[in-house]
Design a protein around this motif. Structure first.
Motif: not given
Length: 237
Positions: A8, A19, A21, A40, A42, A59, A62, A229, A231
């Motif tokens: 990642m 990015a 999460w 992306c 996570g 998945l 992360t 992740c 996308e």
């Protein structure tokens, strides 16, 4: 070595990446318009990871606290320009001091200084960041990430939740065994019970009851799952 976090970190390092999460709490407070414009997403947290697997998305887990240290230590060229934005006044500056031995780091807090940057990003433009890390609240940090991406299209932009605050206090906030046994939720409850007890009880039950709704909203973003992740195909550098 955490191979998923390393992978990642390399994914995040692509210029122009935005990015973020999600965990079981932040997905319930997400800015879905902003999420549709990130690169992306996570999955941070065992509960949301399990729910995604149940929906057919295998998945890996992360998180910013796992990925960012690898990004800064092992992936980015030395002397990269890193902007830390978030947390209470003075906190981001302490985190910046920890990173300053390898990189050029500048800090802004998540209050008046953030407001000033959003109104007039001249200071940030002068710094010319290679990486912008946003440690703001759920929803807001994604909104600001997308906003700054328009102004700094080649920069790597990452959300980080509470990582700036955690990193300012200790380089590794969680002991290694906490990640190994997936006990981050317990560690955080013990250290921040008043703020987080509801998150890991009532809010955890809430996501279980509404899991189809939230998985459906992620699918509506036209996400493409990878081992590390989701996308977002609308915006992928």
């Amino acid at each position: 070595m955490n191979t998923e976090a390393t992978a990642m970190a390399h994914r995040v390092a692509r210029p122009g990446t935005v990015a973020t999460w999600l965990n079981h709490w932040s997905i319930q407070h997400a800015d879905w318009g902003a999420l549709s414009q990130v690169s992306c997403i996570g999955i941070d947290g065992t509960l949301l990871q399990l729910l995604m697997r149940r929906a057919g998305y295998d998945l890996g887990r992360t998180s910013a606290d796992l990925v960012l240290p690898i990004l800064f230590r092992d992936v980015l060229p030395a002397d990269s320009a890193i902007a830390l934005i978030g947390a209470a006044p003075g906190v981001a500056a302490k985190a910046a001091a920890r990173l300053g031995t390898r990189h050029r780091v500048r800090a802004w807090d998540g209050y008046e200084q953030l407001s000033s940057l959003r109104f007039n990003p001249e200071e940030l433009e002068e710094f010319s960041p290679d990486v912008i890390v946003l440690g703001l609240g759920a929803g807001l940090q994604d909104e600001v990430a997308v906003e700054f991406h328009r102004r700094f299209p080649e920069a790597v932009i990452c959300t980080s939740g509470g990582w700036i605050d955690q990193f300012s206090r200790k380089e590794q906030y969680f002991p290694a065994w906490v990640h190994k046994f997936r006990l981050g939720w317990l560690w955080r409850i013990l250290h921040e019970p008043r703020r987080l007890l509801r998150r890991y009880t009532i809010d955890a039950v809430s996501i279980l009851l509404k899991q189809r709704e939230y998985v459906g909203r992620l699918q509506a973003l036209r996400v493409e799952p990878t081992p590390i992740c989701l996308e977002v195909r609308r915006h992928r550098p």
